[in-house]
Design a protein around this motif. Structure first.
Motif, mmCIF file in Angstrom:
data_model
loop_
_atom_site.group_PDB
_atom_site.id
_atom_site.type_symbol
_atom_site.label_atom_id
_atom_site.label_comp_id
_atom_site.label_asym_id
_atom_site.label_seq_id
_atom_site.Cartn_x
_atom_site.Cartn_y
_atom_site.Cartn_z
ATOM 1 N N GLU A 1 -9.451 -45.593 14.535
ATOM 2 C CA GLU A 1 -8.994 -45.308 15.896
ATOM 3 C C GLU A 1 -10.202 -44.977 16.754
ATOM 4 O O GLU A 1 -10.961 -44.053 16.450
ATOM 5 C CB GLU A 1 -8.008 -44.134 15.917
ATOM 6 C CG GLU A 1 -7.486 -43.854 17.331
ATOM 7 C CD GLU A 1 -6.643 -42.592 17.434
ATOM 8 O OE1 GLU A 1 -5.909 -42.478 18.430
ATOM 9 O OE2 GLU A 1 -6.725 -41.728 16.535
ATOM 10 N N THR B 1 -10.105 -40.926 19.517
ATOM 11 C CA THR B 1 -9.010 -40.280 18.776
ATOM 12 C C THR B 1 -8.423 -39.073 19.502
ATOM 13 O O THR B 1 -7.383 -38.556 19.105
ATOM 14 C CB THR B 1 -9.495 -39.883 17.362
ATOM 15 O OG1 THR B 1 -8.389 -39.793 16.481
ATOM 16 C CG2 THR B 1 -10.278 -38.577 17.386
ATOM 17 N N ILE C 1 -3.724 -39.753 14.869
ATOM 18 C CA ILE C 1 -4.328 -40.016 13.560
ATOM 19 C C ILE C 1 -3.734 -39.109 12.478
ATOM 20 O O ILE C 1 -3.547 -39.546 11.332
ATOM 21 C CB ILE C 1 -5.870 -39.887 13.634
ATOM 22 C CG1 ILE C 1 -6.512 -40.656 12.474
ATOM 23 C CG2 ILE C 1 -6.331 -38.441 13.677
ATOM 24 C CD1 ILE C 1 -8.008 -40.844 12.617
ATOM 25 N N PHE D 1 -7.914 -43.213 7.186
ATOM 26 C CA PHE D 1 -8.035 -43.256 8.644
ATOM 27 C C PHE D 1 -9.346 -42.614 9.100
ATOM 28 O O PHE D 1 -9.692 -41.516 8.649
ATOM 29 C CB PHE D 1 -6.858 -42.539 9.302
ATOM 30 C CG PHE D 1 -5.553 -43.266 9.153
ATOM 31 C CD1 PHE D 1 -5.152 -44.217 10.077
ATOM 32 C CD2 PHE D 1 -4.716 -43.004 8.075
ATOM 33 C CE1 PHE D 1 -3.953 -44.895 9.942
ATOM 34 C CE2 PHE D 1 -3.512 -43.675 7.917
ATOM 35 C CZ PHE D 1 -3.135 -44.630 8.859
ATOM 36 N N GLY E 1 -11.316 -41.592 12.699
ATOM 37 C CA GLY E 1 -11.191 -41.436 14.141
ATOM 38 C C GLY E 1 -12.544 -41.211 14.778
ATOM 39 O O GLY E 1 -13.330 -40.375 14.329
ATOM 40 N N ILE F 1 -8.192 -38.603 6.130
ATOM 41 C CA ILE F 1 -8.722 -38.656 7.494
ATOM 42 C C ILE F 1 -10.172 -38.203 7.505
ATOM 43 O O ILE F 1 -10.525 -37.173 6.910
ATOM 44 C CB ILE F 1 -7.955 -37.746 8.473
ATOM 45 C CG1 ILE F 1 -6.465 -38.069 8.505
ATOM 46 C CG2 ILE F 1 -8.540 -37.874 9.890
ATOM 47 C CD1 ILE F 1 -5.674 -37.154 9.422
ATOM 48 N N THR G 1 0.836 -40.561 20.674
ATOM 49 C CA THR G 1 -0.331 -39.746 20.986
ATOM 50 C C THR G 1 0.101 -38.643 21.949
ATOM 51 O O THR G 1 1.236 -38.629 22.440
ATOM 52 C CB THR G 1 -1.431 -40.583 21.660
ATOM 53 O OG1 THR G 1 -1.048 -40.867 23.013
ATOM 54 C CG2 THR G 1 -1.666 -41.899 20.927
#
Length: 211
Positions: free
Chosen positions: A44, A47, A53, A65, A67, A90, A191
């Motif tokens: 992403e 972010t 995320i 993931f 970001g 993440i 988001t």
């Protein structure tokens, strides 16, 4: 909106290297090793405060993931969310999207998300738009052959510009949605901006693009 300086941000970043990866240029080509598995890597760009995320990582635990966020005061907010969620899939990078090719190797990314990017509406700022063709060239390099770009925005002008930019570059439009929330996609993760704008009844635009 200009973000207030957070004097503690540097210390937070330095003490949470398990979330905000230091020296990301050194990880080019080995991001799966950083995560410690062979799962696909989704990226992403921009972010923000991390709602998307974190939601995606929780929903899809078998995807890694990453970001990217250039604003220090914002990335620490995202990192706090990641820390509280205790999600191992993440990683966050405090870098500029213009440096993408120095951070990721060819075909290293399976999916790329552009969520509510700054539309830079003035013509003289076109080169800053994340769907300007030099950025698309970078995305083409880091995405694998089956990779997609997923773009969401509330800005109709930016959405129309992006559709034209994708098409002119030779990318294939897989989806063009002029009001995402009318579709009620069960896999859509909102988001912060999306939640705010949709609550006001503003349409959310989304497209999916393949190389």
């Amino acid at each position: 909106m200009r973000q207030r300086n957070k004097p503690w941000a540097d210390e937070f970043i330095e003490s949470h290297t398990d979330i905000i990866v230091p020296e990301p240029l050194e990880k080019r080509g080995i991001w799966k090793e950083v995560f410690g598995n062979n799962n696909p890597v989704h990226l992403e760009i921009g972010t923000g405060k991390g709602q998307f995320i974190v939601g995606m990582a929780r929903k899809f635990p078998n995807i890694n993931f990453i970001g990217i966020e250039v604003a220090k005061t914002i990335i620490v907010r995202a990192a706090q969310k990641v820390k509280d969620a205790e999600l191992p899939n993440i990683k966050l990078l405090h870098v500029n999207a213009a440096d993408l090719l120095e951070i990721f190797a060819k075909d290293e990314i399976a999916q790329l998300y552009l969520n509510f990017s700054d539309p830079w509406p003035k013509k003289r700022h076109e080169k800053r738009r994340l769907t300007y063709h030099p950025f698309l060239k970078q995305y083409e390099q880091v995405l694998d052959s089956a990779g997609e770009i997923v773009l969401k925005t509330d800005n109709q002008g930016f959405f129309e510009y992006s559709l034209v930019s994708f098409s002119r570059y030779g990318m294939q439009l897989e989806e063009v949605n002029l009001d995402l929330h009318e579709v009620n996609d069960p896999d859509n993760v909102m988001t912060e901006y999306e939640k705010r704008f949709s609550a006001k009844g503003q349409p959310i635009y989304r497209c999916r693009v393949k190389l």
